[in-house]
Design a protein around this motif. Structure first.
Motif, short mmCIF file in Angstrom:
data_model
loop_
_atom_site.label_atom_id
_atom_site.label_comp_id
_atom_site.label_asym_id
_atom_site.label_seq_id
_atom_site.Cartn_x
_atom_site.Cartn_y
_atom_site.Cartn_z
N LEU A 1 4.38 -39.94 25.00
CA LEU A 1 5.70 -40.56 25.00
C LEU A 1 6.64 -39.90 23.99
O LEU A 1 7.84 -39.76 24.24
N VAL A 2 6.10 -39.51 22.85
CA VAL A 2 6.95 -38.83 21.87
C VAL A 2 7.42 -37.49 22.42
O VAL A 2 8.57 -37.06 22.18
N SER A 3 6.58 -36.82 23.18
CA SER A 3 6.97 -35.53 23.75
C SER A 3 8.14 -35.67 24.72
O SER A 3 8.89 -34.71 24.95
N GLU A 4 8.32 -36.85 25.28
CA GLU A 4 9.39 -37.08 26.24
C GLU A 4 10.72 -37.42 25.57
O GLU A 4 11.74 -37.52 26.25
N GLN A 5 10.70 -37.63 24.24
CA GLN A 5 11.92 -38.05 23.55
C GLN A 5 12.89 -36.89 23.39
O GLN A 5 12.50 -35.72 23.26
N GLN A 6 14.21 -37.21 23.40
CA GLN A 6 15.26 -36.22 23.23
C GLN A 6 16.11 -36.60 22.02
O GLN A 6 16.30 -37.77 21.69
N ILE A 7 16.68 -35.56 21.43
CA ILE A 7 17.58 -35.73 20.30
C ILE A 7 18.92 -36.26 20.80
O ILE A 7 19.35 -35.97 21.91
N SER A 8 19.60 -37.02 19.93
CA SER A 8 20.96 -37.47 20.23
C SER A 8 21.86 -37.07 19.05
O SER A 8 21.43 -36.27 18.20
N GLU A 9 23.06 -37.62 19.00
CA GLU A 9 23.99 -37.22 17.94
C GLU A 9 24.93 -38.36 17.62
O GLU A 9 25.25 -39.19 18.48
N ASN A 10 25.33 -38.43 16.35
CA ASN A 10 26.35 -39.39 15.91
C ASN A 10 27.37 -38.66 15.06
O ASN A 10 27.18 -37.49 14.71
N LEU A 11 28.47 -39.36 14.71
CA LEU A 11 29.57 -38.68 14.02
C LEU A 11 29.44 -38.72 12.50
O LEU A 11 29.76 -37.72 11.84
N ASP A 12 29.03 -39.85 11.94
CA ASP A 12 29.00 -39.93 10.47
C ASP A 12 27.63 -39.51 9.94
O ASP A 12 26.67 -39.35 10.70
N SER A 13 27.57 -39.32 8.63
CA SER A 13 26.34 -38.79 8.03
C SER A 13 25.26 -39.86 7.88
O SER A 13 24.07 -39.57 7.99
N SER A 14 25.64 -41.11 7.59
CA SER A 14 24.64 -42.18 7.41
C SER A 14 24.15 -42.67 8.77
O SER A 14 24.83 -42.51 9.79
N GLU A 15 22.95 -43.27 8.76
CA GLU A 15 22.35 -43.72 10.01
C GLU A 15 22.20 -45.24 10.04
O GLU A 15 22.32 -45.92 9.02
N GLY A 16 21.91 -45.76 11.23
CA GLY A 16 21.75 -47.20 11.40
C GLY A 16 20.31 -47.65 11.28
O GLY A 16 19.86 -48.51 12.05
N GLY A 17 19.58 -47.08 10.33
CA GLY A 17 18.16 -47.40 10.17
C GLY A 17 17.88 -48.85 9.86
O GLY A 17 16.87 -49.41 10.30
N PHE A 18 18.78 -49.53 9.13
CA PHE A 18 18.53 -50.93 8.77
C PHE A 18 18.52 -51.83 10.00
O PHE A 18 17.76 -52.79 10.05
N ASP A 19 19.38 -51.52 11.00
CA ASP A 19 19.35 -52.29 12.25
C ASP A 19 17.96 -52.21 12.88
O ASP A 19 17.40 -53.21 13.33
N ALA A 20 17.42 -50.99 12.92
CA ALA A 20 16.13 -50.78 13.57
C ALA A 20 15.00 -51.43 12.77
O ALA A 20 14.09 -52.07 13.34
N ILE A 21 15.02 -51.30 11.42
CA ILE A 21 13.96 -51.89 10.59
C ILE A 21 13.93 -53.41 10.77
O ILE A 21 12.85 -54.02 10.86
N MET A 22 15.12 -54.02 10.86
CA MET A 22 15.17 -55.46 11.07
C MET A 22 14.51 -55.85 12.38
O MET A 22 13.71 -56.79 12.45
N GLN A 23 14.80 -55.11 13.46
CA GLN A 23 14.21 -55.44 14.76
C GLN A 23 12.70 -55.20 14.77
O GLN A 23 11.94 -55.97 15.34
#
Length: 773
Positions: free
Chosen positions: A223-245
């Motif tokens: 499943l990891v081999s099937e993952q693709q990269i994406s892109e965002n505009l700002d330098s910081s990421e939304g990791g806290f949203d994901a950690i909460m979920q």
């Protein structure tokens, strides 16, 4: 007073000063306080609060021990399974719920205010304990090289974790950013493929749960081999949203009640609460699961969680976090680690090639430390910890919550004290439950708290009792517990009537001006006496006119230590009398050797002889320095001590050391009777050579004194005759000096020598007498 007495008084004053009006109020003041429920305990003028005192004071005040209410707290262990000794190489594997790492599991504590209850908690890291690891990866474009190295992470990590546990599960999730401006580009083309040039990227998303926790490493790789990269505009990421979920969506992630590890891999910083306003998102994160088809659907609706909110959820769900970040962001995530208990930071290589070693090292670091935490405590309840760690190392304060450098199989313990300072504000002693657990572990100790808010005797109380004025109170524990709005020893008065002049008149003795003798307060027409700092000192009486501490003293002791003070007068013990009980009626100290009181020559007053004749002295009037026979009695000892002659010359040191000897030059220097405040005997005794010696004998302050004239004196006629003979001898000697040569006869030396020697001896010139002889 000695230290113990001072301490007792200090503790007693706490109970007395509390002015407790019921047994329940009393026992909540301090653990040292007790309540006397004896109905007849109080004296006139004492208020109900005088029933509340420290235990020793109540006993001294003659409260029957059986009537002292003093409930104590207790500990009951309800569930106490021993910690598990689990071996990795055993064929039969235990289920996670069958493994015990903390002991005991449930207790019931009964708490009395001010009395801590202490119990021991054991923790032991079980061998081969199951582990769930969820790998959360930043899939922004800068992590492209890292994704390639993570594609084989599943099987490789499975193989490495076999050294730690045989029961290992792994899952995978990915993050990019909130799907609104200005975090990503929302133009249709860039939303479909946010990467520029010929790069083929997947559309942006906030968080995806790619793989639920599984023990199939090859499934992870696929499943990891099937993952693709994406892109965002700002330098910081939304990791806290994901950690909460990941934390709150337990069912979707597949968390078990085992060791839970969350690895967050990124090469960027993070957004937190408040940053959502840039995208017009103002609603605080609600901390709930919002996964639909394994995708976080509310990133555009809720703001990023705060750090505190995240800490709470990670702790509630027993998740230990490992931040695998590039060296550039190490300082940022190390600060974050300090805010999140049971978290670790590892340096991720530029292409994540060291991720397995990083995870193993971080896990070993996290699992080698145990930190206890407790849930919210009820109002007025406090908790303290003391750790007894490996090799007997102890910790207190905040360090008392944790032990470090723990290996698998090591057992550590904690001394935990829980104390209540008061009963619940609701007034009801309803049980409360708190929980203590090691951070990062699902196991916990459940503690049920019961509160002692009243005395056992209160259960037998008589509401609207006739013993209380017009039924205005409940008679319980030997006293009236007044209804609302009523006060007084018997609840005889309403609060509104306390200060009326008519009632105050009843508190003035003999119609005087002083209310309650200035030693108390007039409550409902009755004096309630003031309390003293020293609880042993008590005002009493109808008008508080009496006390037990203003009596006469002797030897700095109240009533001489031989009586008790009642209403400012000493009540003496048997065989003692006097205003300060300092006069003993015992006569044994006055008995003389002949069995008579004071030798029949005095009276026994307060155990001491008062001699009726000034000639007699001593404790029993048996000494008479001026009585006949005194001089002759001491003659031989005075001779041997003063002149080294006489019958006791050889035994002088043994027999004659009982007096103090003082020599004087002549008779005029001897003490005279008119100069002394004590009886004195003048003595004149004759020695073997018919010479007089003079001395005085007296007893002063129990010390025997002898003054003696240091020269001897001759008797009058003998002295004249001896002097005449000596002159004759001298003349004979002179005559012989001229006659002897012609006559040839011997000189009269023997006669003359004896005469001269006698003369010299009478004048004390012994040296010269020897020379002449």
């Amino acid at each position: 007073l000695n230290v113990g007495t001072c301490c007792l008084f200090s503790e007693g004053s706490i109970c007395i000063k509390a002015n407790a009006q019921s047994c329940g109020e009393c026992i909540q003041v301090a653990e040292t306080c007790g309540w006397c429920s004896d109905e007849t305990f109080l004296t006139v003028g004492e208020s109900k609060s005088a029933r509340c005192d420290d235990l020793e004071s109540l006993k001294k005040r003659n409260c029957d021990v059986a009537k002292i209410e003093n409930p104590r707290g207790s500990i009951s262990i309800d569930e106490n399974k021993p910690v598990t000794n689990r071996k990795k190489d055993v064929a039969e594997k235990l289920k996670p719920e069958q493994i015990t790492q903390i002991q005991p599991q449930k207790l019931t504590l009964t708490l009395r205010s001010g009395e801590p209850q202490t119990f021991e908690l054991k923790f032991k890291r079980a061998e081969d304990y199951p582990i769930d690891l969820y790998y959360l990866m930043d899939l922004s474009f800068s992590m492209k090289d890292d994704l390639e190295n993570v594609k084989n992470l599943g099987t490789d990590l499975m193989r490495e974790m076999q050294e730690i546990t045989s029961d290992f599960q792994i899952g995978f999730g990915s993050i990019v950013e909130k799907t609104v401006m200005p975090y990503i580009s929302t133009t249709p083309a860039r939303f479909i493929n946010p990467c520029t040039g010929n790069q083929n990227c997947t559309r942006p998303f906030s968080y995806k749960n790619v793989l639920k926790l599984t023990d199939k490493g090859d499934e992870f790789n696929r499943l990891v081999s099937e993952q693709q990269i994406s892109e965002n505009l700002d330098s910081s990421e939304g990791g806290f949203d994901a950690i909460m979920q990941v934390a709150v969506c337990e069912e979707q992630i597949g968390w078990r009640n085992v060791t839970r590890l969350l690895v967050f891999s990124t090469d960027a910083g993070f957004h937190f609460a408040g940053d959502g306003k840039l995208g017009g998102i103002v609603l605080p994160n609600d901390g709930r699961c919002h996964l639909e088809n394994n995708t976080y659907t509310m990133s555009h609706y809720y703001d990023y969680p705060s750090i505190a909110h995240l800490v709470q959820k990670l702790s509630d769900h027993n998740i230990q976090t490992i931040f695998a970040v590039t060296e550039e962001f190490q300082p940022v995530y190390k600060e974050l680690k300090n805010l999140i208990p049971k978290s670790a930071v590892g340096t991720l290589s530029s292409n994540s090639s060291n991720v397995i070693k990083l995870i193993i090292d971080a896990y070993n670091s996290l699992s080698s430390e145990v930190i206890l935490e407790n849930g919210r405590l009820p109002e007025g309840v406090s908790i303290t910890y003391k750790s007894i760690c490996k090799n007997g190392v102890e910790g207190t304060g905040e360090n008392g919550r944790k032990c470090s450098n723990i290996s698998i199989g090591d057992e550590v313990s904690f001394k935990i004290s829980i104390e209540s300072q008061k009963c619940p504000s609701s007034g009801k002693a309803e049980p409360e439950t708190i929980r203590i657990k090691p951070l990062g572990f699902t196991e916990e100790v459940e503690i049920v708290l019961n509160f002692i808010c009243d005395c056992q005797c209160a259960t037998e109380g008589e509401p609207d009792s006739k013993k209380c004025f017009e039924g205005n109170g409940t008679f319980e524990c030997g006293a009236c517990k007044c209804n609302d709005g009523r006060i007084g020893r018997l609840c005889e008065c309403s609060i509104d009537e306390v200060r009326t002049e008519d009632l105050d008149a009843n508190c003035r003795k003999d119609n005087g001006m002083d209310i309650c003798s200035n030693n108390g307060d007039c409550v409902c027409g009755t004096c309630e006496c003031k309390k003293r700092e020293n609880p042993a000192e008590i005002y009493s009486g109808k008008y508080c006119e009496c006390d037990n501490f203003n009596c006469d003293r002797s030897n700095n002791k109240l009533c001489g230590g031989h009586g008790r003070c009642e209403c400012r007068k000493c009540i003496c013990d048997a065989n003692y009398t006097g205003s300060a009980c300092d006069c003993s009626l015992e006569t044994s100290t006055c008995l003389a050797k002949n069995g008579q009181i004071c030798n029949g020559r005095g009276t026994c007053v307060c155990g001491i002889c008062k001699c009726t004749s000034p000639k007699f002295q001593g404790p029993t009037c048996e000494i008479c320095p001026t009585c006949p026979g005194v001089c002759a009695e001491h003659k031989d000892c005075v001779q041997c001590r003063a002149f080294e002659v006489g019958e006791k010359k050889d035994t002088c040191e043994r027999d004659c050391s009982y007096f103090q000897l003082i020599k004087v030059k002549d008779l005029n220097q001897l003490p005279q009777p008119t100069d002394q405040s004590f009886s004195l005997a003048h003595c004149k005794e004759r020695d073997a050579n018919d010479c007089w010696f003079y001395y005085t004998y007296a007893i002063r302050n129990d010390t025997k004194e002898v003054y003696v004239v240091e020269t001897l004196g001759m008797i009058g006629p003998a002295k004249f005759l001896l002097f005449s003979n000596m002159l004759c001898c001298l003349l004979l000697l002179l005559c012989w000096e001229f006659i002897a040569p012609s006559s040839g006869s011997s000189p009269p030396c023997i006669f003359c020598s004896s005469v001269i020697i006698s003369y010299l001896l009478c004048f004390g010139l012994t040296g010269e007498a020897e020379l002449v002889s």
